[in-house]
Design a protein around this motif. Structure first.
Motif, mmCIF file in Angstrom:
data_model
loop_
_atom_site.group_PDB
_atom_site.id
_atom_site.type_symbol
_atom_site.label_atom_id
_atom_site.label_comp_id
_atom_site.label_asym_id
_atom_site.label_seq_id
_atom_site.Cartn_x
_atom_site.Cartn_y
_atom_site.Cartn_z
ATOM 1 N N ASP A 138 0.825 -1.214 0.000
ATOM 2 C CA ASP A 138 0.000 0.000 0.000
ATOM 3 C C ASP A 138 0.861 1.267 0.000
ATOM 4 O O ASP A 138 0.369 2.363 0.267
ATOM 5 C CB ASP A 138 -0.978 0.007 1.174
ATOM 6 N N GLY A 139 2.159 1.101 -0.287
ATOM 7 C CA GLY A 139 3.018 2.262 -0.461
ATOM 8 C C GLY A 139 3.598 2.844 0.799
ATOM 9 O O GLY A 139 4.243 3.895 0.757
ATOM 10 N N LYS A 140 3.399 2.190 1.934
ATOM 11 C CA LYS A 140 3.963 2.689 3.189
ATOM 12 C C LYS A 140 5.397 2.154 3.358
ATOM 13 O O LYS A 140 5.768 1.127 2.821
ATOM 14 C CB LYS A 140 3.105 2.241 4.374
ATOM 15 N N LEU A 141 6.192 2.891 4.142
ATOM 16 C CA LEU A 141 7.537 2.430 4.488
ATOM 17 C C LEU A 141 7.462 1.678 5.804
ATOM 18 O O LEU A 141 7.037 2.239 6.816
ATOM 19 C CB LEU A 141 8.498 3.609 4.611
ATOM 20 N N ALA A 142 7.881 0.425 5.805
ATOM 21 C CA ALA A 142 7.811 -0.396 6.997
ATOM 22 C C ALA A 142 9.179 -1.009 7.282
ATOM 23 O O ALA A 142 9.932 -1.331 6.357
ATOM 24 C CB ALA A 142 6.766 -1.502 6.832
ATOM 25 N N VAL A 143 9.494 -1.179 8.549
ATOM 26 C CA VAL A 143 10.763 -1.792 8.932
ATOM 27 C C VAL A 143 10.729 -3.270 8.599
ATOM 28 O O VAL A 143 9.824 -4.007 9.000
ATOM 29 C CB VAL A 143 11.026 -1.579 10.439
ATOM 30 N N LEU A 144 11.726 -3.708 7.852
ATOM 31 C CA LEU A 144 11.870 -5.115 7.493
ATOM 32 C C LEU A 144 12.766 -5.831 8.492
ATOM 33 O O LEU A 144 12.501 -6.950 8.906
ATOM 34 C CB LEU A 144 12.456 -5.225 6.073
ATOM 35 N N ASP A 145 13.840 -5.171 8.877
ATOM 36 C CA ASP A 145 14.750 -5.707 9.890
ATOM 37 C C ASP A 145 15.537 -4.530 10.458
ATOM 38 O O ASP A 145 15.707 -3.514 9.787
ATOM 39 C CB ASP A 145 15.693 -6.747 9.292
ATOM 40 N N THR A 146 16.019 -4.684 11.672
ATOM 41 C CA THR A 146 16.672 -3.548 12.315
ATOM 42 C C THR A 146 17.833 -4.004 13.182
ATOM 43 O O THR A 146 17.913 -5.174 13.574
ATOM 44 C CB THR A 146 15.652 -2.749 13.162
ATOM 45 N N GLY A 147 18.754 -3.069 13.470
ATOM 46 C CA GLY A 147 19.893 -3.387 14.315
ATOM 47 C C GLY A 147 20.843 -4.380 13.685
ATOM 48 O O GLY A 147 21.438 -5.204 14.360
ATOM 49 N N MET A 148 21.018 -4.286 12.352
ATOM 50 C CA MET A 148 21.818 -5.270 11.634
ATOM 51 C C MET A 148 23.208 -4.714 11.326
ATOM 52 O O MET A 148 23.347 -3.569 10.909
ATOM 53 C CB MET A 148 21.140 -5.650 10.319
ATOM 54 N N ARG A 149 24.218 -5.539 11.494
ATOM 55 C CA ARG A 149 25.545 -5.180 11.035
ATOM 56 C C ARG A 149 25.596 -5.322 9.521
ATOM 57 O O ARG A 149 24.909 -6.164 8.944
ATOM 58 C CB ARG A 149 26.601 -6.054 11.699
ATOM 59 N N MET A 150 26.431 -4.514 8.894
ATOM 60 C CA MET A 150 26.425 -4.427 7.443
ATOM 61 C C MET A 150 26.716 -5.761 6.770
ATOM 62 O O MET A 150 26.229 -6.037 5.673
ATOM 63 C CB MET A 150 27.434 -3.371 6.964
ATOM 64 N N LYS A 151 27.492 -6.621 7.429
ATOM 65 C CA LYS A 151 27.807 -7.911 6.830
ATOM 66 C C LYS A 151 26.553 -8.749 6.576
ATOM 67 O O LYS A 151 26.498 -9.545 5.651
ATOM 68 C CB LYS A 151 28.781 -8.693 7.723
ATOM 69 N N LYS A 152 25.540 -8.559 7.435
ATOM 70 C CA LYS A 152 24.312 -9.337 7.294
ATOM 71 C C LYS A 152 23.267 -8.632 6.433
ATOM 72 O O LYS A 152 22.333 -9.269 5.952
ATOM 73 C CB LYS A 152 23.715 -9.634 8.667
ATOM 74 N N VAL A 153 23.415 -7.330 6.259
ATOM 75 C CA VAL A 153 22.417 -6.573 5.506
ATOM 76 C C VAL A 153 22.362 -7.032 4.057
ATOM 77 O O VAL A 153 21.282 -7.251 3.496
ATOM 78 C CB VAL A 153 22.709 -5.058 5.578
ATOM 79 N N TYR A 154 23.525 -7.165 3.439
ATOM 80 C CA TYR A 154 23.564 -7.579 2.032
ATOM 81 C C TYR A 154 22.862 -8.916 1.845
ATOM 82 O O TYR A 154 22.063 -9.079 0.906
ATOM 83 C CB TYR A 154 25.006 -7.675 1.535
ATOM 84 N N GLN A 155 23.148 -9.871 2.711
ATOM 85 C CA GLN A 155 22.548 -11.196 2.564
ATOM 86 C C GLN A 155 21.032 -11.130 2.715
ATOM 87 O O GLN A 155 20.302 -11.824 2.000
ATOM 88 C CB GLN A 155 23.134 -12.155 3.602
ATOM 89 N N LYS A 156 20.563 -10.273 3.624
ATOM 90 C CA LYS A 156 19.111 -10.117 3.808
ATOM 91 C C LYS A 156 18.467 -9.531 2.555
ATOM 92 O O LYS A 156 17.395 -9.988 2.120
ATOM 93 C CB LYS A 156 18.844 -9.197 5.002
ATOM 94 N N VAL A 157 19.126 -8.545 1.946
ATOM 95 C CA VAL A 157 18.602 -7.954 0.713
ATOM 96 C C VAL A 157 18.589 -8.987 -0.401
ATOM 97 O O VAL A 157 17.608 -9.115 -1.147
ATOM 98 C CB VAL A 157 19.447 -6.730 0.303
ATOM 99 N N LEU A 158 19.655 -9.759 -0.509
ATOM 100 C CA LEU A 158 19.737 -10.791 -1.551
ATOM 101 C C LEU A 158 18.632 -11.822 -1.376
ATOM 102 O O LEU A 158 18.029 -12.287 -2.353
ATOM 103 C CB LEU A 158 21.109 -11.464 -1.508
ATOM 104 N N GLU A 159 18.333 -12.164 -0.138
ATOM 105 C CA GLU A 159 17.235 -13.107 0.133
ATOM 106 C C GLU A 159 15.902 -12.543 -0.342
ATOM 107 O O GLU A 159 15.061 -13.272 -0.891
ATOM 108 C CB GLU A 159 17.167 -13.409 1.629
ATOM 109 N N GLN A 160 15.684 -11.238 -0.131
ATOM 110 C CA GLN A 160 14.443 -10.611 -0.585
ATOM 111 C C GLN A 160 14.330 -10.663 -2.110
ATOM 112 O O GLN A 160 13.272 -10.947 -2.660
ATOM 113 C CB GLN A 160 14.388 -9.159 -0.102
ATOM 114 N N ILE A 161 15.429 -10.387 -2.785
ATOM 115 C CA ILE A 161 15.421 -10.398 -4.252
ATOM 116 C C ILE A 161 15.156 -11.797 -4.774
ATOM 117 O O ILE A 161 14.423 -11.993 -5.754
ATOM 118 C CB ILE A 161 16.765 -9.866 -4.795
ATOM 119 N N ALA A 162 15.718 -12.804 -4.105
ATOM 120 C CA ALA A 162 15.642 -14.183 -4.585
ATOM 121 C C ALA A 162 14.326 -14.872 -4.242
ATOM 122 O O ALA A 162 14.138 -16.047 -4.576
ATOM 123 C CB ALA A 162 16.808 -14.989 -4.016
ATOM 124 N N GLN A 163 13.387 -14.156 -3.619
ATOM 125 C CA GLN A 163 12.106 -14.775 -3.283
ATOM 126 C C GLN A 163 11.309 -15.129 -4.541
ATOM 127 O O GLN A 163 10.460 -16.010 -4.525
ATOM 128 C CB GLN A 163 11.290 -13.860 -2.379
#
Length: 282
Positions: A196-221
């Motif tokens: 619905d176009g809102k900005l929502a928190v997907l994950d928080t308090g993440m170190r950068m090493k884990k952020v990339y992998q989380k984004v890649l997981e979202q893309i690969a869904q």
């Protein structure tokens, strides 16, 4: 029936490209101190950033007045258009949708107005505009264009990598999830534009090493074999964008990539250290 396409300057479309596409570009008003600058018209983006730095003033976004909207619509009507499709940045971070709807509700308006919330911003929104302009040139009806845009929007996603400092000030995070950020620990928050176009928190308090992998997981869904990936960076995230681009090329070898600087109107919300990753499935 001639159908016009109108969008806002957060897309990053230049006036020259908009003219070539036959798109009406609505410049967003930006405030530095007490002075208003229209994005992409009065000053180049780098000049705006430099001015804000020199004056130590934050860049803020002002509402687009009904008068400016009416002026743009009148120009389209005088050019022979009967209907306009307005493709705007997500209503989750702007009030532009409300002002467009106010104009559309007027009894005395220059032409018929159809409003389409992109549920994103920046490069992904620009792709929707290019697609709509192509369909309008092929003389597709407004209903056909909007249906096609809805199908494209369903295949589009945008994630924001941010320390959430600016978004906490603007209040545009919608789901109430606590967003923890500590610059000394280099922790980041991942946000996504919802359906619905809102900005929502997907994950928080993440170190950068884990952020990339989380984004890649979202893309690969979904199937990433035919994928267009778009990165938008700012001064504080340019090195990260370069680093991630190389990793994406390795992990998503069949994807196509574009990289661009964040528009000032986007930085207002996300801050100078943010990175936007958008993708569209073919």
């Amino acid at each position: 029936m001639r159908t016009a396409i109108l969008t806002d300057s957060s897309t990053g479309l230049t006036p020259a490209e908009a003219k070539k596409l036959g798109v009406k570009l609505l410049a967003l008003p930006l405030l530095i101190g007490q002075k208003t600058y229209f994005e992409g018209q009065d000053l180049a983006d780098e000049e705006l950033f430099s001015l804000a730095e020199q004056t130590k003033e934050s860049i803020n976004i002002a509402p687009v007045s009904l008068e400016l909207i009416a002026e743009a619509m009148q120009e389209l009507a005088q050019a022979g258009y009967e209907t306009v499709i307005c493709i705007h940045l997500s209503n989750g971070i702007t009030g532009l949708d409300d002002n467009l709807r106010s104009y559309a509700a007027l009894k005395e308006r220059a032409l018929e107005v159809k409003i389409f919330d992109s549920h994103t911003t920046g490069a992904a929104q620009a792709q929707m505009v290019r697609y709509a302009a192509k369909l309008a040139l092929l003389e597709k009806s407004p209903a056909q264009i909007i249906l096609a845009l809805e199908e494209l929007r369903a295949k589009t996603q945008t994630i924001v990598v941010d320390n959430i400092k600016n978004l906490k000030k603007t209040g545009y995070v919608s789901n109430g999830t606590p967003a923890f950020s500590n610059a000394l620990l280099h922790l980041k928050t991942l946000l996504e534009f919802t359906d619905d176009g809102k900005l929502a928190v997907l994950d928080t308090g993440m170190r950068m090493k884990k952020v990339y992998q989380k984004v890649l997981e979202q893309i690969a869904q979904a199937d990433p074999t035919e994928l267009q990936l778009m990165l938008m960076y700012d001064v504080g995230s340019s090195e990260l964008a370069d680093k991630w681009l190389e990793r994406f090329k390795q992990d998503l070898p069949t994807a196509t990539f574009t990289v661009a600087r964040l528009k000032p109107s986007i930085r207002v919300h996300t801050g100078e250290k943010s990175l936007l990753i958008s993708w569209i499935y073919a």
